[in-house]
Design an enzyme around this catalytic site. Structure first.
Site, PDB file in Angstrom:
ATOM      1  N   ARG A 109      -3.528   6.363  -7.371  1.00 35.37           N
ATOM      2  CA  ARG A 109      -2.767   5.919  -7.975  1.00 35.37           C
ATOM      3  C   ARG A 109      -3.297   5.466  -9.685  1.00 35.37           C
ATOM      4  NH1 ARG A 109       1.458   0.725  -7.252  1.00 35.37           N
ATOM      5  NH2 ARG A 109       2.647   2.318  -6.284  1.00 35.37           N
ATOM      6  N   HIS A 142       6.246   9.255  -9.098  1.00 32.46           N
ATOM      7  CA  HIS A 142       6.299   9.133  -7.846  1.00 32.46           C
ATOM      8  C   HIS A 142       6.429   9.289  -6.398  1.00 32.46           C
ATOM      9  CE1 HIS A 142       5.051   4.895  -5.845  1.00 32.46           C
ATOM     10  NE2 HIS A 142       5.339   3.934  -5.963  1.00 32.46           N
ATOM     11  N   GLN A 146       7.010   7.541  -3.100  1.00 32.14           N
ATOM     12  CA  GLN A 146       8.372   6.743  -3.221  1.00 32.14           C
ATOM     13  C   GLN A 146       9.834   6.893  -2.888  1.00 32.14           C
ATOM     14  OE1 GLN A 146       8.612   3.110  -3.822  1.00 32.14           O
ATOM     15  NE2 GLN A 146      10.582   3.450  -3.151  1.00 32.14           N
ATOM     16  N   ASP A 177      15.175  -0.520 -11.272  1.00 32.27           N
ATOM     17  CA  ASP A 177      13.200  -0.174 -11.223  1.00 32.27           C
ATOM     18  C   ASP A 177      13.416  -1.137 -12.832  1.00 32.27           C
ATOM     19  OD1 ASP A 177      10.695  -0.163 -10.724  1.00 32.27           O
ATOM     20  OD2 ASP A 177      10.210   2.043 -12.007  1.00 32.27           O
ATOM     21  N   CYS A 194      12.852   0.436  -6.027  1.00 33.64           N
ATOM     22  CA  CYS A 194      11.747   0.588  -5.470  1.00 33.64           C
ATOM     23  C   CYS A 194      10.582  -0.783  -5.206  1.00 33.64           C
ATOM     24  CB  CYS A 194      10.851   1.239  -6.177  1.00 33.64           C
ATOM     25  SG  CYS A 194      10.508   0.802  -8.073  1.00 33.64           S
ATOM     26  N   ARG A 222       8.897   3.685   3.999  1.00 37.02           N
ATOM     27  CA  ARG A 222       7.734   3.941   2.356  1.00 37.02           C
ATOM     28  C   ARG A 222       6.049   4.150   3.709  1.00 37.02           C
ATOM     29  NH1 ARG A 222       6.291   2.816  -2.517  1.00 37.02           N
ATOM     30  NH2 ARG A 222       4.633   4.184  -2.336  1.00 37.02           N
TER      31      ARG A 222
HETATM   32  N1   CP Z   1       7.191   0.415  -5.181  1.00 39.64           N
HETATM   33  C1   CP Z   1       5.643   0.548  -5.214  1.00 39.64           C
HETATM   34  O1   CP Z   1       5.386   1.348  -5.123  1.00 39.64           O
HETATM   35  O2   CP Z   1       5.457  -0.991  -4.978  1.00 39.64           O
HETATM   36  P1   CP Z   1       3.656  -0.801  -4.984  1.00 39.64           P
HETATM   37  O3   CP Z   1       3.656  -0.709  -6.612  1.00 39.64           O
HETATM   38  O4   CP Z   1       3.887  -2.438  -4.601  1.00 39.64           O
HETATM   39  O5   CP Z   1       2.984   0.213  -4.208  1.00 39.64           O
HETATM   40  N1  NVA Z   2       7.673   1.886 -12.403  1.00 43.16           N
HETATM   41  C1  NVA Z   2       6.722   1.163 -11.411  1.00 43.16           C
HETATM   42  C2  NVA Z   2       7.261   1.685 -10.361  1.00 43.16           C
HETATM   43  C3  NVA Z   2       6.588   0.930  -9.475  1.00 43.16           C
HETATM   44  C4  NVA Z   2       6.538   0.661  -8.133  1.00 43.16           C
HETATM   45  C5  NVA Z   2       5.429   1.219 -12.159  1.00 43.16           C
HETATM   46  O1  NVA Z   2       4.983   2.200 -12.512  1.00 43.16           O
HETATM   47  O2  NVA Z   2       4.701  -0.270 -12.638  1.00 43.16           O
END
Ligand code: CP
Ligand code: NVA
Length: 303
Positions: free
Chosen positions: A104, A131, A134, A222, A262, A290
């Site tokens: 990530r 993502h 997701q 989101d 999400c 997930r």
């Molecule tokens: N939706 C999602 O990716 O959640 P986290 O940021 O908690 O991993």
């Molecule tokens: N768009 C959000 C998604 C979190 C899972 C971010 O990148 O923070």
């Protein structure tokens, strides 16, 4: 599956997307019926995080345990990706220890570089651009709830961000139509819209949530400010007024419409607590899926 990595859903064919979904469905059924399947016994997955996480971390770790393997969490301060040593060196070193890497990151290029230099599979667990895990989990949720994917209309209300980019790059291959309502200046990248259109899917782009949700089977939102955008969160809050998924907006969609997010949610901003916890919410099964979708990704790429 022949593919080594999962970096962007743009890279996957419709057949590969269905292979992920079919495998996820089988793994979920097996898990729910108490059957254990351990195709990754003895395997290890490294989890690199430059940003915080609840769902991604816990679902990948739990998924590895359920598949018989082991996951190692590497917090942002542990390896200091790109600061303490280069991405190339980290990819080469980890390839000598583990059987897969989930990352990530902020810059999408970093996860691309990990995939380029690592000899083991690399999975994108969110970058500023995409993502994919997701959206694979979400596709599983939609398939379960609606019994189909092709021909459905998903209305996206809010930011043209990483999650929306993965919708555009992946869902378009499965015949899901997208109706987007983003505030002016916060649309998704034009190149990715063009890519999705080239797959033959219908994409409507507006700045009006009430327009976008008409007849929609699914409403998706989101956070207004993604991780890494803290400095512009106040400015975005102003631009996003009116882009809230609430009971009034939901009433304009198909009566059977389901709501997705999400998570994490900011109640009172992009969604109300009533909708997120109401009868049309799919948020909790969406979060659970997930786990099942990522088990399929790990089993297919690392098995
Ligand atoms: N939706 C999602 O990716 O959640 P986290 O940021 O908690 O991993
Ligand atoms: N768009 C959000 C998604 C979190 C899972 C971010 O990148 O923070």
């Amino acid at each position: 599956m022949k593919r080594k990595d999962l970096i962007s859903l743009c890279d996957c064919s419709a057949e590969e997307l269905w292979e992920f979904l079919e495998t996820a469905k089988q793994l979920k059924i097996a898990h729910k019926s108490g059957q254990s399947s351990r195709p990754l016994a003895g395997r290890t997955l490294a989890l690199i995080f430059q940003k915080p996480s609840l769902r991604t971390r816990v679902s990948f770790e739990t998924g590895m345990t359920q598949l018989g393997g082991h996951a190692i969490y590497l917090a942002p301060t542990d390896i200091k990706l790109g600061q303490r040593e280069t991405t190339e060196d980290i990819a080469l070193v980890l390839s000598g220890y583990v059987d897969g890497i989930m990352a990530r990151v902020f810059e999408h290029q970093v996860v691309e570089d990990l995939a380029r230099y690592a000899t083991v599979p690399v999975i994108n667990g969110l970058s500023d651009l995409e993502h994919p895990c997701q959206v694979l989990g979400d596709l599983l949720t939609i398939w379960e709830l609606k019994r189909r994917i092709a021909g459905l209309k998903l209305a996206w209300i809010g930011d043209g961000n990483n999650v929306l980019h993965s919708w555009l790059s992946g869902a378009s291959k499965l015949g899901l139509n997208l109706s987007l309502a983003c505030p002016e200046g916060f649309e998704p990248e034009a190149e990715i819209i063009e890519y999705a259109k080239a797959q033959g899917t219908q994409i409507e782009l507006s700045h009006d949530p009430t327009e976008a949700v008409r007849g929609a089977d699914l409403l998706y939102t989101d956070v207004w400010a993604s991780m890494g955008e803290e400095a512009i969160a106040t400015q975005k809050r102003q631009a996003f007024q009116g882009f809230q998924v609430n009971d009034e907006l939901l009433a304009l969609a198909d009566p059977e419409a389901r709501v997705l997010h999400c998570l994490p949610a900011h109640y009172g901003d992009e969604i109300t607590h009533e909708v997120a916890h109401g009868p049309q919410s799919a948020l909790w099964v969406q979060a659970e899926n997930r786990l099942h979708a990522q088990k399929a990704i790990m089993a297919l790429l690392m098995g």
